[in-house]
Scaffold this motif. Structure first.
Motif, PDB file in Angstrom:
ATOM      1  N   ALA A 130      12.121 -36.886 -22.649  1.00  0.00           N
ATOM      2  CA  ALA A 130      11.114 -36.283 -21.762  1.00  0.00           C
ATOM      3  C   ALA A 130      10.037 -35.567 -22.570  1.00  0.00           C
ATOM      4  O   ALA A 130      10.353 -34.847 -23.521  1.00  0.00           O
ATOM      5  CB  ALA A 130      11.792 -35.303 -20.806  1.00  0.00           C
ATOM      6  N   GLU A 152       7.050 -31.647 -12.846  1.00  0.00           N
ATOM      7  CA  GLU A 152       6.420 -32.081 -14.078  1.00  0.00           C
ATOM      8  C   GLU A 152       7.089 -31.399 -15.275  1.00  0.00           C
ATOM      9  O   GLU A 152       7.533 -30.261 -15.175  1.00  0.00           O
ATOM     10  CB  GLU A 152       4.943 -31.660 -14.006  1.00  0.00           C
ATOM     11  CG  GLU A 152       4.055 -32.369 -14.984  1.00  0.00           C
ATOM     12  CD  GLU A 152       2.614 -31.851 -14.880  1.00  0.00           C
ATOM     13  OE1 GLU A 152       2.035 -31.969 -13.782  1.00  0.00           O
ATOM     14  OE2 GLU A 152       2.114 -31.334 -15.888  1.00  0.00           O
ATOM     15  N   ILE A 153       7.161 -32.127 -16.377  1.00  0.00           N
ATOM     16  CA  ILE A 153       7.709 -31.554 -17.610  1.00  0.00           C
ATOM     17  C   ILE A 153       6.659 -30.636 -18.254  1.00  0.00           C
ATOM     18  O   ILE A 153       5.475 -30.968 -18.284  1.00  0.00           O
ATOM     19  CB  ILE A 153       8.110 -32.677 -18.603  1.00  0.00           C
ATOM     20  CG1 ILE A 153       9.225 -33.554 -18.009  1.00  0.00           C
ATOM     21  CG2 ILE A 153       8.547 -32.099 -19.948  1.00  0.00           C
ATOM     22  CD1 ILE A 153      10.552 -32.855 -17.793  1.00  0.00           C
ATOM     23  N   VAL A 178       8.603 -35.678 -13.151  1.00  0.00           N
ATOM     24  CA  VAL A 178      10.046 -35.627 -12.889  1.00  0.00           C
ATOM     25  C   VAL A 178      10.278 -36.316 -11.539  1.00  0.00           C
ATOM     26  O   VAL A 178       9.681 -35.936 -10.535  1.00  0.00           O
ATOM     27  CB  VAL A 178      10.569 -34.179 -12.835  1.00  0.00           C
ATOM     28  CG1 VAL A 178      12.067 -34.162 -12.542  1.00  0.00           C
ATOM     29  CG2 VAL A 178      10.264 -33.452 -14.139  1.00  0.00           C
ATOM     30  N   VAL A 213       8.389 -37.915  -6.710  1.00  0.00           N
ATOM     31  CA  VAL A 213       7.981 -37.036  -7.817  1.00  0.00           C
ATOM     32  C   VAL A 213       8.209 -35.603  -7.354  1.00  0.00           C
ATOM     33  O   VAL A 213       7.622 -35.162  -6.358  1.00  0.00           O
ATOM     34  CB  VAL A 213       6.493 -37.259  -8.176  1.00  0.00           C
ATOM     35  CG1 VAL A 213       6.060 -36.262  -9.255  1.00  0.00           C
ATOM     36  CG2 VAL A 213       6.278 -38.691  -8.657  1.00  0.00           C
ATOM     37  N   CYS A 216      16.516 -40.028 -18.649  1.00  0.00           N
ATOM     38  CA  CYS A 216      17.226 -40.218 -17.373  1.00  0.00           C
ATOM     39  C   CYS A 216      18.581 -39.524 -17.417  1.00  0.00           C
ATOM     40  O   CYS A 216      19.222 -39.444 -18.469  1.00  0.00           O
ATOM     41  CB  CYS A 216      17.424 -41.723 -17.136  1.00  0.00           C
ATOM     42  SG  CYS A 216      18.127 -42.142 -15.521  1.00  0.00           S
ATOM     43  N   ASN A 274       5.043 -35.445 -18.440  1.00  0.00           N
ATOM     44  CA  ASN A 274       5.808 -36.478 -17.726  1.00  0.00           C
ATOM     45  C   ASN A 274       6.103 -36.003 -16.299  1.00  0.00           C
ATOM     46  O   ASN A 274       6.307 -34.802 -16.061  1.00  0.00           O
ATOM     47  CB  ASN A 274       7.163 -36.734 -18.403  1.00  0.00           C
ATOM     48  CG  ASN A 274       7.088 -37.630 -19.636  1.00  0.00           C
ATOM     49  OD1 ASN A 274       8.096 -37.901 -20.267  1.00  0.00           O
ATOM     50  ND2 ASN A 274       5.909 -38.083 -19.994  1.00  0.00           N
ATOM     51  N   ALA A 309      10.522 -27.579 -17.249  1.00  0.00           N
ATOM     52  CA  ALA A 309       9.991 -28.308 -16.090  1.00  0.00           C
ATOM     53  C   ALA A 309       9.585 -27.341 -14.997  1.00  0.00           C
ATOM     54  O   ALA A 309      10.157 -26.250 -14.855  1.00  0.00           O
ATOM     55  CB  ALA A 309      11.025 -29.291 -15.548  1.00  0.00           C
ATOM     56  N   THR A 360      12.309 -39.136 -15.958  1.00  0.00           N
ATOM     57  CA  THR A 360      10.924 -38.761 -16.229  1.00  0.00           C
ATOM     58  C   THR A 360      10.126 -40.015 -16.571  1.00  0.00           C
ATOM     59  O   THR A 360      10.650 -40.951 -17.180  1.00  0.00           O
ATOM     60  CB  THR A 360      10.849 -37.755 -17.396  1.00  0.00           C
ATOM     61  OG1 THR A 360      11.520 -38.317 -18.540  1.00  0.00           O
ATOM     62  CG2 THR A 360      11.525 -36.446 -17.046  1.00  0.00           C
ATOM     63  N   CYS A 387      17.918 -38.778 -11.831  1.00  0.00           N
ATOM     64  CA  CYS A 387      16.747 -37.937 -12.057  1.00  0.00           C
ATOM     65  C   CYS A 387      16.165 -38.409 -13.386  1.00  0.00           C
ATOM     66  O   CYS A 387      16.888 -38.503 -14.382  1.00  0.00           O
ATOM     67  CB  CYS A 387      17.155 -36.463 -12.109  1.00  0.00           C
ATOM     68  SG  CYS A 387      15.760 -35.362 -12.375  1.00  0.00           S
TER      69      CYS A 387
END
Ligand code: ADP
Ligand code: MG
Length: 324
Positions: free
Chosen positions: A151, A291-292, A157, A288, A207, A155, A229, A266, A264
């Protein structure tokens, strides 16, 4: 029932000639160990998970569901790695050699093994408190396995399905209420996301499967990747069974409750279109949810913009209160 008879029954019910990698199991049940012929162009993906009565499933769980779930939780790990199921081993500890129980258990396991195309290559039987340990083996193209560590900041999530229904069913049972059949099925018959996991090769940067709860499992992924995140709680898709709960009750179960076995993962921010195409082709909702970030830690943001953290963060063994 003698041990030999018990193994024969399991073999007859679960070993399927039509499993894609059955022919590559040169020696299966009957020798000291299983012998597999590995395809030259694949890497082996191996995982193991035990189910203990009263810890991983309520004691009144139907035997078919126990058989299903013991295999499902392992297939879910293969899914999270992007692997194709090939073979599995089954170590069973049984309080009694009860033919009725065993046949139902084997049927539940066989149905899922058939759907997933995985072949029972061996195992073990002992007597003692009910415990089911499955070791699953899958195959993946070299370098294509999905891992937790990829990740990157920016990216997206993404979560599959609508996590929370299994935790909600368990919550109802623990409060003395009876979940309806659909709610109970979320807990007893989780569906491993194998096709999705395979399809994520080359798209997802990381993942994980959701076994212990979104906060705990996403937390593991963030830890491995050295990132953080930001989750938007309003984006968490609501399972039908939870529509009457207040947002906080629902989020709490969705973030902290386990047993969903959704994925879950990214993806790079430019991949939204591919993500939509994938949801269509797999027939699975992909949402979605955040976000990372480069700043470490996991922040869940409420619709009003304030951060929120539930009291429990996920299931953890060996903690005195059983929660993280
Ligand atoms: P050993 O004494 O060498 O461990 P076992 O008597 O335990 O051998 O097992 C005999 C054969 O039956 C082995 O091939 C083993 O893999 C298989 N087997 C035992 N238990 C199971 C099980 N629960 N499921 C599938 N195969 C099993
Ligand atoms: Mg043995």
């Amino acid at each position: 029932m003698p041990e030999f008879e018990l193994i024969k029954r399991l073999q007859a019910a679960i070993c399927s000639e039509s499993a894609p990698y059955q022919a590559r199991c040169i020696l299966g049940i009957g020798d000291d160990a299983a012998l597999m012929d590995m395809p030259a162009d694949r890497q082996l993906v191996a995982c193991t998970d035990s189910l203990v009565a009263g810890v991983h499933f309520p004691p009144d769980t139907p035997p078919a569901a126990v058989g299903h779930k013991a295999l499902a939780v392992n297939l879910s790990d293969l899914a999270a790695m992007g692997a194709e199921p090939a073979w599995f081993l089954l170590a069973l500890t049984l309080p009694a050699a009860d033919a009725g129980w065993l046949d139902e258990f084997a049927q539940g396991m066989a149905r899922l093994a058939g759907d997933a195309g995985i072949f029972l290559a061996g195992g073990d039987v002992t007597s003692g408190p009910l415990n089911i340990c499955v070791t699953a083996m899958g195959l993946v193209e070299p370098g294509q396995a999905l891992t937790r560590s990829g990740a990157r900041p920016g990216n997206l999530v993404v979560v599959s399905g609508r996590p929370g229904a299994a935790a909600h069913a368990l919550h109802l049972m623990l409060s003395g209420e009876q979940p309806d059949a659909t709610e109970r099925a979320a807990l007893d018959y989780p569906v491993p996301r194998l096709a999705l996991g395979r399809a994520l090769r080359g798209l997802a940067t990381s993942c994980i499967d959701l076994s212990d709860g979104l906060l705990a499992d996403l937390g593991h992924l963030l830890e491995r990747a050295g990132v953080g995140a930001l989750l938007e709680l309003q984006n968490l898709p609501c399972p039908a069974s939870m529509s009457s709960l207040s947002p906080r009750e629902r989020w709490s179960l969705q973030l902290s409750g386990g047993d969903d076995y959704e994925l879950c993962f990214t993806v790079p921010p430019g991949e939204r279109a591919r993500l939509d195409g994938l949801a269509q082709s797999c027939g699975i909702e992909l949402t979605v949810i955040g976000e990372i970030t480069s700043e470490r830690g996991l922040v869940a943001r409420q619709p009003d913009g304030s951060a929120w953290r539930p009291r429990k963060s996920g299931y953890e063994h060996f903690r005195e209160d059983g929660v993280g």
